[in-house]
Design a protein around this motif. Sequence first.
Motif, PDB file in Angstrom:
ATOM      1  N   GLY A  82      39.009  42.050  32.073  1.00 56.41           N
ATOM      2  CA  GLY A  82      39.175  41.516  33.418  1.00 56.41           C
ATOM      3  C   GLY A  82      40.591  41.744  33.918  1.00 56.41           C
ATOM      4  O   GLY A  82      41.553  41.446  33.212  1.00 56.41           O
TER       5      GLY A  82
ATOM      6  N   TYR B 248      42.771  42.248  38.032  1.00 58.18           N
ATOM      7  CA  TYR B 248      42.734  41.709  39.388  1.00 58.18           C
ATOM      8  C   TYR B 248      43.333  42.722  40.354  1.00 58.18           C
ATOM      9  O   TYR B 248      44.084  43.605  39.956  1.00 58.18           O
ATOM     10  CB  TYR B 248      43.477  40.358  39.485  1.00 58.18           C
ATOM     11  CG  TYR B 248      44.941  40.419  39.112  1.00 58.18           C
ATOM     12  CD1 TYR B 248      45.920  40.619  40.082  1.00 58.18           C
ATOM     13  CD2 TYR B 248      45.355  40.272  37.792  1.00 58.18           C
ATOM     14  CE1 TYR B 248      47.268  40.680  39.751  1.00 58.18           C
ATOM     15  CE2 TYR B 248      46.704  40.326  37.447  1.00 58.18           C
ATOM     16  CZ  TYR B 248      47.645  40.534  38.432  1.00 58.18           C
ATOM     17  OH  TYR B 248      48.976  40.596  38.108  1.00 58.18           O
ATOM     18  N   HIS B 249      42.975  42.600  41.610  1.00 53.21           N
ATOM     19  CA  HIS B 249      43.540  43.428  42.675  1.00 53.21           C
ATOM     20  C   HIS B 249      44.695  42.607  43.259  1.00 53.21           C
ATOM     21  O   HIS B 249      44.474  41.608  43.928  1.00 53.21           O
ATOM     22  CB  HIS B 249      42.467  43.724  43.728  1.00 53.21           C
ATOM     23  CG  HIS B 249      42.904  44.718  44.746  1.00 53.21           C
ATOM     24  ND1 HIS B 249      42.788  46.064  44.557  1.00 53.21           N
ATOM     25  CD2 HIS B 249      43.471  44.549  45.958  1.00 53.21           C
ATOM     26  CE1 HIS B 249      43.255  46.698  45.615  1.00 53.21           C
ATOM     27  NE2 HIS B 249      43.681  45.791  46.478  1.00 53.21           N
TER      28      HIS B 249
ATOM     29  N   GLU C 277      52.334  39.647  44.020  1.00 51.68           N
ATOM     30  CA  GLU C 277      51.880  39.498  42.639  1.00 51.68           C
ATOM     31  C   GLU C 277      52.288  40.696  41.795  1.00 51.68           C
ATOM     32  O   GLU C 277      52.465  41.809  42.303  1.00 51.68           O
ATOM     33  CB  GLU C 277      50.353  39.359  42.583  1.00 51.68           C
ATOM     34  CG  GLU C 277      49.847  38.026  43.053  1.00 51.68           C
ATOM     35  CD  GLU C 277      48.342  37.889  42.977  1.00 51.68           C
ATOM     36  OE1 GLU C 277      47.873  36.742  42.959  1.00 51.68           O
ATOM     37  OE2 GLU C 277      47.625  38.920  42.964  1.00 51.68           O
TER      38      GLU C 277
ATOM     39  N   THR D 236      44.680  48.739  35.203  1.00 51.47           N
ATOM     40  CA  THR D 236      43.293  49.093  35.528  1.00 51.47           C
ATOM     41  C   THR D 236      43.072  50.578  35.303  1.00 51.47           C
ATOM     42  O   THR D 236      42.103  50.983  34.646  1.00 51.47           O
ATOM     43  CB  THR D 236      42.975  48.715  36.991  1.00 51.47           C
ATOM     44  OG1 THR D 236      43.201  47.307  37.168  1.00 51.47           O
ATOM     45  CG2 THR D 236      41.536  49.043  37.347  1.00 51.47           C
TER      46      THR D 236
ATOM     47  N   LEU E 182      36.798  43.078  38.001  1.00 49.89           N
ATOM     48  CA  LEU E 182      37.693  42.284  38.843  1.00 49.89           C
ATOM     49  C   LEU E 182      36.980  41.003  39.264  1.00 49.89           C
ATOM     50  O   LEU E 182      35.741  40.951  39.305  1.00 49.89           O
ATOM     51  CB  LEU E 182      38.084  43.065  40.101  1.00 49.89           C
ATOM     52  CG  LEU E 182      38.757  44.422  39.927  1.00 49.89           C
ATOM     53  CD1 LEU E 182      39.089  45.018  41.285  1.00 49.89           C
ATOM     54  CD2 LEU E 182      40.002  44.318  39.068  1.00 49.89           C
ATOM     55  N   PRO E 183      37.746  39.967  39.635  1.00 49.44           N
ATOM     56  CA  PRO E 183      37.115  38.744  40.131  1.00 49.44           C
ATOM     57  C   PRO E 183      36.241  39.020  41.357  1.00 49.44           C
ATOM     58  O   PRO E 183      36.577  39.858  42.196  1.00 49.44           O
ATOM     59  CB  PRO E 183      38.290  37.848  40.502  1.00 49.44           C
ATOM     60  CG  PRO E 183      39.409  38.334  39.651  1.00 49.44           C
ATOM     61  CD  PRO E 183      39.200  39.825  39.555  1.00 49.44           C
TER      62      PRO E 183
ATOM     63  N   MET F 239      34.254  31.744  40.239  1.00 48.67           N
ATOM     64  CA  MET F 239      34.701  33.118  40.018  1.00 48.67           C
ATOM     65  C   MET F 239      33.792  33.778  38.987  1.00 48.67           C
ATOM     66  O   MET F 239      33.449  33.189  37.977  1.00 48.67           O
ATOM     67  CB  MET F 239      36.150  33.119  39.525  1.00 48.67           C
ATOM     68  CG  MET F 239      36.727  34.499  39.313  1.00 48.67           C
ATOM     69  SD  MET F 239      38.517  34.481  38.977  1.00 48.67           S
ATOM     70  CE  MET F 239      38.538  33.891  37.293  1.00 48.67           C
TER      71      MET F 239
ATOM     72  N   PHE G 152      33.058  38.010  37.353  1.00 47.57           N
ATOM     73  CA  PHE G 152      33.676  39.332  37.241  1.00 47.57           C
ATOM     74  C   PHE G 152      32.608  40.393  37.424  1.00 47.57           C
ATOM     75  O   PHE G 152      31.523  40.309  36.843  1.00 47.57           O
ATOM     76  CB  PHE G 152      34.369  39.501  35.874  1.00 47.57           C
ATOM     77  CG  PHE G 152      35.684  38.802  35.800  1.00 47.57           C
ATOM     78  CD1 PHE G 152      36.860  39.469  36.119  1.00 47.57           C
ATOM     79  CD2 PHE G 152      35.760  37.469  35.423  1.00 47.57           C
ATOM     80  CE1 PHE G 152      38.081  38.814  36.065  1.00 47.57           C
ATOM     81  CE2 PHE G 152      36.978  36.812  35.357  1.00 47.57           C
ATOM     82  CZ  PHE G 152      38.139  37.489  35.680  1.00 47.57           C
TER      83      PHE G 152
ATOM     84  N   GLN H 270      37.399  42.991  46.581  1.00 42.88           N
ATOM     85  CA  GLN H 270      36.678  42.669  45.359  1.00 42.88           C
ATOM     86  C   GLN H 270      35.547  43.678  45.180  1.00 42.88           C
ATOM     87  O   GLN H 270      35.187  44.381  46.124  1.00 42.88           O
ATOM     88  CB  GLN H 270      36.122  41.242  45.403  1.00 42.88           C
ATOM     89  CG  GLN H 270      35.054  41.010  46.455  1.00 42.88           C
ATOM     90  CD  GLN H 270      34.528  39.574  46.461  1.00 42.88           C
ATOM     91  OE1 GLN H 270      35.219  38.636  46.045  1.00 42.88           O
ATOM     92  NE2 GLN H 270      33.299  39.396  46.912  1.00 42.88           N
TER      93      GLN H 270
ATOM     94  N   ALA I 262      45.604  37.782  34.030  1.00 44.28           N
ATOM     95  CA  ALA I 262      45.594  36.858  35.158  1.00 44.28           C
ATOM     96  C   ALA I 262      46.904  36.898  35.941  1.00 44.28           C
ATOM     97  O   ALA I 262      47.986  36.953  35.356  1.00 44.28           O
ATOM     98  CB  ALA I 262      45.355  35.435  34.652  1.00 44.28           C
TER      99      ALA I 262
ATOM    100  N   TYR J 124      40.708  30.458  37.811  1.00 45.22           N
ATOM    101  CA  TYR J 124      40.900  30.967  36.448  1.00 45.22           C
ATOM    102  C   TYR J 124      40.742  29.843  35.427  1.00 45.22           C
ATOM    103  O   TYR J 124      40.136  30.051  34.376  1.00 45.22           O
ATOM    104  CB  TYR J 124      42.270  31.653  36.288  1.00 45.22           C
ATOM    105  CG  TYR J 124      42.265  33.067  36.797  1.00 45.22           C
ATOM    106  CD1 TYR J 124      41.954  34.132  35.952  1.00 45.22           C
ATOM    107  CD2 TYR J 124      42.560  33.354  38.124  1.00 45.22           C
ATOM    108  CE1 TYR J 124      41.936  35.441  36.416  1.00 45.22           C
ATOM    109  CE2 TYR J 124      42.549  34.659  38.604  1.00 45.22           C
ATOM    110  CZ  TYR J 124      42.236  35.698  37.738  1.00 45.22           C
ATOM    111  OH  TYR J 124      42.211  36.990  38.208  1.00 45.22           O
TER     112      TYR J 124
END
Length: 194
Positions: A53, A55-56, A61, A68, A80-81, A90, A92, A112, A127, A146
């Motif tokens: 997992g 994230y974008h 951030e 990825t 991704l979430p 949430m 994935f 997403q 995360a 999360y």
Amino acid sequence: MTVTIESKAALRRRMRAERLAHAEALPNQVRALVFHRPPRPVLEMVPGDGAIGLYHAVVGEAFASGYTKFFIEQGRTVALPWFADKAAPMRFRVHSDPFGCTDLEQGPFGPQPATEAEEVVPFVVFAPLVAFAPDGRRLGQGGGHYDRWLSANPHALAIGLAWDMQEVANLPNEPHDRPLAAIVTPTRVIGPFA
């Protein structure tokens, strides 16, 4: 001497502003290099099978797109979430195009995976965070997504991605807060924690 801990809301506001200023000040050459691939100690924490997992990243951030790309180039499944709406839990879903992001659509919190993308349960979750403590505690965006997902999936290993400046000495902690197994910054790996 009494040490006061800033409230989560106040700390979140302050750290979001500082995180954004830090990220915006990075030269383009540095942006291309940081979080390009996971360091060896982190790779040793990632099992050889199972989904990962990521994230974008939103503005400010720590960048996750390099990780990825790295994992997809290694033939790994990356997810991704995904949220049905802002109040939904949430989940994935598989993300397969980190170079063009053609498989992403706009969700309630930003890009997403598409609704028809396969749902998976990652074994490792990288995360994002707003702040972290040196012992692995994490302050997220405030929605608890999360923390709830990690509580429902206790087998999953959570690794935070952060800028060095996001470290704080004191971090409010509540029973529902889930700690990280490790934290990766552009200069170091903190942990793994027990």
